[in-house]
Write an enzyme that holds these catalytic residues in place. Structure first.
Site, PDB file in Angstrom:
ATOM      1  N   GLU A 135      44.429  14.182 -45.063  1.00  0.00           N
ATOM      2  CA  GLU A 135      45.678  14.361 -45.811  1.00  0.00           C
ATOM      3  C   GLU A 135      45.374  14.973 -47.186  1.00  0.00           C
ATOM      4  OE1 GLU A 135      49.539  11.773 -46.104  1.00  0.00           O
ATOM      5  OE2 GLU A 135      48.086  11.075 -47.597  1.00  0.00           O
ATOM      6  N   LYS A 171      49.238  25.567 -59.342  1.00  0.00           N
ATOM      7  CA  LYS A 171      48.119  25.906 -60.229  1.00  0.00           C
ATOM      8  C   LYS A 171      48.741  26.544 -61.460  1.00  0.00           C
ATOM      9  CE  LYS A 171      43.614  27.453 -60.918  1.00  0.00           C
ATOM     10  NZ  LYS A 171      43.706  27.513 -62.352  1.00  0.00           N
ATOM     11  N   ASP A 228      49.323  28.164 -65.005  1.00  0.00           N
ATOM     12  CA  ASP A 228      48.534  29.163 -65.717  1.00  0.00           C
ATOM     13  C   ASP A 228      48.669  28.939 -67.224  1.00  0.00           C
ATOM     14  OD1 ASP A 228      46.920  31.278 -66.128  1.00  0.00           O
ATOM     15  OD2 ASP A 228      48.362  32.818 -65.553  1.00  0.00           O
ATOM     16  N   TYR A 242      52.453  19.651 -68.133  1.00  0.00           N
ATOM     17  CA  TYR A 242      52.560  19.059 -66.792  1.00  0.00           C
ATOM     18  C   TYR A 242      51.252  18.353 -66.449  1.00  0.00           C
ATOM     19  CZ  TYR A 242      56.860  21.568 -66.369  1.00  0.00           C
ATOM     20  OH  TYR A 242      58.134  22.010 -66.587  1.00  0.00           O
ATOM     21  N   LYS A 248      44.577  30.996 -54.776  1.00  0.00           N
ATOM     22  CA  LYS A 248      45.172  31.897 -55.763  1.00  0.00           C
ATOM     23  C   LYS A 248      46.090  32.939 -55.126  1.00  0.00           C
ATOM     24  CE  LYS A 248      43.323  31.670 -59.842  1.00  0.00           C
ATOM     25  NZ  LYS A 248      42.056  32.044 -60.223  1.00  0.00           N
ATOM     26  N   CYS A 271      71.569  65.277 -71.070  1.00  0.00           N
ATOM     27  CA  CYS A 271      71.391  64.592 -69.790  1.00  0.00           C
ATOM     28  C   CYS A 271      70.601  65.499 -68.837  1.00  0.00           C
ATOM     29  CB  CYS A 271      72.759  64.253 -69.179  1.00  0.00           C
ATOM     30  SG  CYS A 271      72.617  63.655 -67.475  1.00  0.00           S
ATOM     31  N   CYS A 307      73.069  66.683 -65.804  1.00  0.00           N
ATOM     32  CA  CYS A 307      74.277  67.504 -65.936  1.00  0.00           C
ATOM     33  C   CYS A 307      74.351  68.213 -67.278  1.00  0.00           C
ATOM     34  CB  CYS A 307      75.523  66.646 -65.708  1.00  0.00           C
ATOM     35  SG  CYS A 307      75.822  65.480 -67.055  1.00  0.00           S
ATOM     36  N   CYS A 314      74.449  59.177 -70.966  1.00  0.00           N
ATOM     37  CA  CYS A 314      75.010  60.499 -70.720  1.00  0.00           C
ATOM     38  C   CYS A 314      76.515  60.388 -70.918  1.00  0.00           C
ATOM     39  CB  CYS A 314      74.687  60.896 -69.283  1.00  0.00           C
ATOM     40  SG  CYS A 314      75.749  62.181 -68.632  1.00  0.00           S
ATOM     41  N   CYS A 316      79.011  63.991 -64.096  1.00  0.00           N
ATOM     42  CA  CYS A 316      77.552  63.941 -63.915  1.00  0.00           C
ATOM     43  C   CYS A 316      77.233  63.531 -62.477  1.00  0.00           C
ATOM     44  CB  CYS A 316      76.949  62.933 -64.894  1.00  0.00           C
ATOM     45  SG  CYS A 316      75.174  62.716 -64.670  1.00  0.00           S
TER      46      CYS A 316
HETATM   47  S1  IVH Z   1      42.605  19.875 -61.111  1.00  0.00           S
HETATM   48  C1  IVH Z   1      38.372  18.489 -61.009  1.00  0.00           C
HETATM   49  N1  IVH Z   1      45.052  20.726 -60.748  1.00  0.00           N
HETATM   50  O1  IVH Z   1      42.720  24.985 -63.382  1.00  0.00           O
HETATM   51  C2  IVH Z   1      39.640  19.208 -60.872  1.00  0.00           C
HETATM   52  N2  IVH Z   1      43.676  21.935 -62.255  1.00  0.00           N
HETATM   53  O2  IVH Z   1      39.892  25.715 -62.502  1.00  0.00           O
HETATM   54  C3  IVH Z   1      40.075  19.813 -62.135  1.00  0.00           C
HETATM   55  N3  IVH Z   1      44.782  23.844 -63.316  1.00  0.00           N
HETATM   56  O3  IVH Z   1      40.871  23.621 -66.001  1.00  0.00           O
HETATM   57  C4  IVH Z   1      41.367  20.446 -62.205  1.00  0.00           C
HETATM   58  N4  IVH Z   1      46.742  23.575 -62.355  1.00  0.00           N
HETATM   59  O4  IVH Z   1      43.323  24.101 -66.385  1.00  0.00           O
HETATM   60  C5  IVH Z   1      43.904  20.940 -61.380  1.00  0.00           C
HETATM   61  N5  IVH Z   1      47.249  21.338 -60.327  1.00  0.00           N
HETATM   62  C6  IVH Z   1      46.100  21.552 -60.972  1.00  0.00           C
HETATM   63  C7  IVH Z   1      45.924  22.612 -61.892  1.00  0.00           C
HETATM   64  C8  IVH Z   1      44.684  22.772 -62.505  1.00  0.00           C
HETATM   65  C9  IVH Z   1      46.029  24.300 -63.211  1.00  0.00           C
HETATM   66  C10 IVH Z   1      43.751  24.465 -64.159  1.00  0.00           C
HETATM   67  C11 IVH Z   1      43.099  23.529 -65.140  1.00  0.00           C
HETATM   68  C12 IVH Z   1      41.645  23.561 -64.848  1.00  0.00           C
HETATM   69  C13 IVH Z   1      41.491  24.788 -64.027  1.00  0.00           C
HETATM   70  C14 IVH Z   1      40.402  24.541 -62.990  1.00  0.00           C
END
Ligand code: IVH
Length: 693
Positions: A126, A132, A134, A240, A333, A428, A431, A446, A452
Site C-alpha cells: 500500500e 510534489k 515545487d 503544506y 516527475k 493593421c 486591412c 485595428c 477588416c
Molecule cells: S518527502 C525522505 N514529499 O522534494 C523524503 N518531499 O527531493 C523527503 N517535496 O526536499 C521528502 N513535495 O522539498 C516529500 N510530498 C512530498 C514533497 C517533497 C515536495 C520536496 C522537498 C524535498 C524534495 C526531495
C-alpha cells in the site's frame, strides 16, 4: 460587529483572560481562512481583534508570548541567518520519469520487503500518494506544542534558521491544536507562493522599478530568505505538510501509516493538501499521477510531479535509505514544461475585437509532449519589458491547455547570435486601417471593424464555435477559406450557402458537403443564450448571454432593450449595457440579425420572472461532479439554471448542493468535509418536478 467574547459577556475578563481569548479567536479565524479555506469574519473584524491584542500586549508586556499572533508581523531585521543542525537529516527523493521507473520502484519495494519476510508472497504494497510541491523544504520544530524553531533544508544536515520569517506565514500554527502532543515534534513541508500571490508580487515589483521574479518558486525562496521578516510578512506565503523529523516524548502510540500521520498533523491545525490518496499496487500510483496531471492547472500553486511513499511506517523503516534518498519513496516527475528554442520572427495576429497580438514564430520544439511552433508574447510592452529580440534563444512555457508563452530571452546567447529588436506595426497588417491604443490599455487595436477581413474571420470563428452555434465541421480553416473565397462576409451568410458553394472548398467531397449542410441546418435550433453569445457583443460572455436570454426571451425584445432595462439584469453594469445598446444600434449588425431571423434562427426562451413558476431552485447554488446517468454535466447545469439555480465550479461552504455522479473525485471529498448536501441526478429531477415543493 459580532460577539468577540468566547466566555461570559457580562463578567469583564482580566487582561490576562482577554489576551487568551483574543489569541484563541485569531487562531480560529486564521485556521478557518488558511487551513480550511472558509473565512468566518471580515478583514475589518479581524483587524479590530488584532489591534486590541496588540494594545493589551503593549500595556502588559508580561503577557506577550512567542506564540502570540501579533508576533507574525515581522520583527527586527537580522544581520545573518544562524545555522541549524537537523536532528534528523532532511533527505531528497529519487526520481521516476516514466511508467517503467515506477514499475521498478514497486518491484524493489516488494522484493525488499519479501526478502525480510515482511510481505507475504503475492500481496501488493500500500502506498500513500501526495503532490510534489515545487517550493522550499522547511522543518518546523514544536516543543510542547509551541513553534520554537523553523529551518531551511540547506545541505540536508545543516540549514538556516528562518523562524522569524516562518512565523509570518499565517497558515502555520504558532501553537498546535491538541490536548496532548509530543514534547518535541518536528514537521516537514514545503513553503510555496500561490500563482495569484506571485502575479500580485511581480506587478508590485514592476511598479517599483524592480526586477520581477522568474517563477513562484524563486519568489517564495526570495521571500523566505529575507533578513527583514517584515518583508516576508507582506508576501503571503503558503505551507503544506508532507512529513516529519524528530518526534520525542509522547506516551500515546503514534499513527502507524504515512497517511495517518499526515491526518494527525492536519487535526493539530497544520495545513495539508487535499490531493492525497492511498491504495495498493502500481495501478493506484499511475491513476493518481494521471489524475493530478489532469487537474494540475487548476491547483493554485506549482507542482512538478507527485510522490509515492510506502504507507506503513514499519515498512518504511525496514526499507531504509540508499545514500541520500529513501528506498521507500519516489518522486514521479511531470515532463518539463519549460524548454528553450529560437524565436524566428514575431507576427501580428488580429483578433475578433481588432486586438493586435504579437505572436512568436518558433523553431518547433517539444514542450511536455506537444510540439509548439507559436507562442503568445501578450503585447508590445511585455516584449520590451522582457527584452525579447527576434533571433533570440528564448524560454517557452506551456501550462496545460493554456496558450504557450515566451517567458524570457536567454541573453547569454546574444553574443553568438544575430538579433534585432521588434518594431510594432503602424497600420493593421490585414486591412491597412489605422491602429489605436486607448489610454490605459495595453493593446493596440485595428480600427477597421468588420471591414477588416481578420476581424470578420475571427468573429465568425467565434460564432460557430462549440459554446455558440456549435456547427460541426466548420472549423477555423474552413471559415478562413470561406471568407477568402468570398463565399461569406458575415455570420448570416453561412445560412444561405448552397451545396454548390461548399463544393468550391478544398477537400470538400459529397459527404463533407452533406454533413456540413446538415450541421448548419441543425444549428438553426440553437438556444437563445447561445445565439446571443455567438453575436460576439463586446463584454457579453456566456453567463451574461444566459442572463440576457432569460430576461428578454427573444432577440427582438433584447434589441429593443434600453440601457435602463439592461441595467436591471443580474451583474450588468453601465459598460456592458452601453456595449449591448451600441451593438444593436449599428445598421450592419441589425442587417445580419434580420438575415439570421429570416433564415429561421429565432429562438424564444421562457422569460424567467418571479411568477413564472420555474424558480424552484432560486437562491440555491450547485456544483456538479462525476458522470451522471443520463444528463451530461452541461445539460444538468442548463437544467439547474432554467429553474433559477446557480452553478459554480468549486465547492465552498456557500455551496448548497453537490450533484454527484459516478467517479466523483476531490469535489465529493471537499463537499463531505464541509457538510455540503450531496444529491444524485434523480434527487435533482425530483426537486424540479412540477408538483415538488
Ligand atoms: S518527502 C525522505 N514529499 O522534494 C523524503 N518531499 O527531493 C523527503 N517535496 O526536499 C521528502 N513535495 O522539498 C516529500 N510530498 C512530498 C514533497 C517533497 C515536495 C520536496 C522537498 C524535498 C524534495 C526531495
Amino acid at each position: 460587529m459580532k460577539n468577540l467574547n468566547l466566555f461570559d459577556e457580562h463578567v469583564s475578563p482580566t487582561p490576562e483572560e482577554r489576551v487568551k481569548e483574543l489569541k484563541a479567536l485569531i487562531h480560529r479565524y486564521d485556521e478557518a481562512y488558511y487551513v480550511y479555506d472558509d473565512p468566518i469574519v471580515t478583514d475589518a473584524d479581524y483587524d479590530q481583534v488584532m489591534r486590541e491584542l496588540q494594545a493589551l500586549e503593549r500595556q502588559y508586556p508580561d503577557l506577550l508570548t512567542i506564540d502570540s499572533p501579533t508576533q507574525r508581523v515581522g520583527g527586527t531585521p537580522l544581520s545573518a541567518f544562524s545555522s541549524v543542525s537537523h536532528r534528523v537529516p532532511m533527505l531528497s527523493l529519487s526520481n521516476a520519469f516514466e511508467y517503467a521507473d515506477v514499475v521498478s520502484f514497486n518491484r524493489r519495494v516488494v522484493e525488499g520487503l519479501q526478502e525480510e519476510g515482511y510481505l507475504p508472497l503475492h500481496e501488493e504494497v500500500e502506498y500513500d500518494c501526495s503532490l510534489k510541491f515545487d517550493g522550499l523544504a522547511v522543518n518546523l520544530r514544536y516543543e510542547n506544542g509551541v513553534l520554537v524553531q523553523a529551518s531551511t533544508r540547506g545541505d540536508g544536515q545543516v540549514g538556516e534558521d528562518v523562524t522569524a520569517n516562518i512565523r509570518t506565514i499565517r497558515s502555520i500554527p504558532l501553537r498546535l491544536k491538541a490536548t496532548r502532543f509530543p514534547r518535541v515534534l518536528e514537521v516537514r513541508g514545503e513553503v510555496l507562493m500561490s500563482h495569484a500571490e506571485f502575479q500580485k508580487l511581480n506587478a508590485k515589483q514592476l511598479a517599483m522599478g524592480q526586477k520581477p521574479f522568474a517563477n513562484p518558486r524563486n519568489a517564495a525562496a526570495g521571500s523566505l530568505r529575507q533578513l527583514d521578516s517584515k518583508i516576508t510578512a507582506k508576501r503571503s506565503l503558503s505551507f503544506y505538510t508532507y512529513g516529519w523529523g524528530e518526534i520525542q516524548g509522547f506516551d500515546d502510540p503514534l499513527p502507524l501509516t504515512q497517511s495517518a500521520m499526515i491526518e494527525w498533523f492536519h487535526e493539530m491545525g497544520l495545513p495539508v493538501a487535499q490531493e492525497r490518496k492511498t491504495g495498493k499496487g502500481v495501478d493506484t500510483l499511475t491513476a493518481f499521477f494521471e489524475h493530478i496531471e489532469r487537474i494540475r492547472d487548476e491547483l493554485p500553486f506549482d507542482i512538478d510531479g507527485v510522490v509515492y511513499k510506502v504507507n506503513k511506517i514499519e515498512y518504511q523503516q525496514r526499507l531504509g535509505f540508499i545514500s541520500k534518498s529513501p528506498r521507500f519513496a519516489i518522486a514521479h516527475k511531470f515532463p518539463a514544461q519549460e524548454v528553450s528554442t529560437t524565436l524566428l520572427d514575431i507576427d501580428i495576429q488580429v483578433g475578433r475585437t481588432g486586438a493586435l497580438t504579437p505572436v512568436a514564430r518558433l523553431e518547433p520544439v517539444n514542450v511536455g509532449g506537444v510540439t509548439v511552433t507559436n507562442a503568445t508574447l501578450h503585447n508590445e510592452d511585455e516584449i520590451r519589458r522582457k527584452d525579447i529580440r527576434i533571433g533570440d534563444k528564448v524560454v517557452v512555457r506551456r501550462a496545460g491547455d493554456v496558450i504557450p508563452e515566451v517567458v524570457r530571452p536567454l541573453t547569454v546567447w546574444r553574443e553568438t547570435l544575430e538579433t534585432r529588436p521588434f518594431v510594432m506595426v503602424s497600420v493593421c497588417p490585414e486591412c491597412q486601417s489605422a491602429i489605436e491604443r486607448l489610454p490605459g490599455e495595453a493593446v493596440w487595436r485595428c480600427t477597421g471593424g468588420l471591414f477588416c477581413p481578420a476581424q470578420r474571420k475571427q468573429s465568425i470563428i467565434h460564432a460557430v464555435s462549440r459554446k455558440a452555434l456549435d456547427i460541426d465541421g466548420l472549423g477555423e480553416k474552413v471559415v478562413i477559406q470561406m471568407v477568402d473565397k468570398g463565399l461569406i462576409k458575415n455570420l448570416a451568410d453561412i445560412f444561405y450557402l448552397s451545396k454548390l458553394d461548399l463544393a468550391r472548398l478544398d477537400h470538400f467531397g459529397q459527404k463533407s458537403i452533406d454533413n456540413l449542410m446538415n450541421a448548419i441546418e441543425k444549428s438553426k435550433h440553437v438556444k437563445l443564450e447561445n445565439l446571443i453569445f455567438a453575436l460576439g457583443i463586446r463584454h457579453v460572455g456566456e453567463s451574461t448571454a444566459r442572463d440576457l436570454a432569460r430576461t428578454f426571451g427573444s432577440l427582438e425584445k433584447l434589441m429593443a432593450a434600453t440601457i435602463e432595462d439592461l441595467l436591471k439584469v443580474n451583474d450588468i453594469g453601465q459598460v456592458v449595457a452601453t456595449s449591448i445598446v451600441h451593438f444593436f444600434a449599428e445598421a450592419h449588425n441589425q442587417a445580419v440579425i434580420q438575415q439570421l431571423i429570416k433564415a429561421g434562427l429565432n429562438p424564444q426562451e421562457n422569460q424567467v420572472t418571479a411568477d413564472s413558476g420555474s424558480l424552484k431552485l432560486e437562491q440555491l447554488s450547485f456544483v456538479i461532479t462525476g458522470t451522471l446517468p443520463s444528463y451530461s454535466r452541461d445539460e444538468a447545469a442548463d437544467l439547474i439554471r432554467e429553474h433559477g439555480g446557480q452553478v459554480m465550479s468549486a465547492v465552498s461552504s456557500k455551496t448548497d448542493y453537490l450533484l454527484a455522479g459516478e467517479k466523483a473525485g476531490s469535489k465529493l471529498e471537499k463537499a463531505e468535509k464541509l457538510g455540503v448536501k450531496i444529491i444524485s441526478e434523480a434527487d435533482l429531477l425530483s426537486m424540479i418536478q412540477p408538483n415538488a415543493e
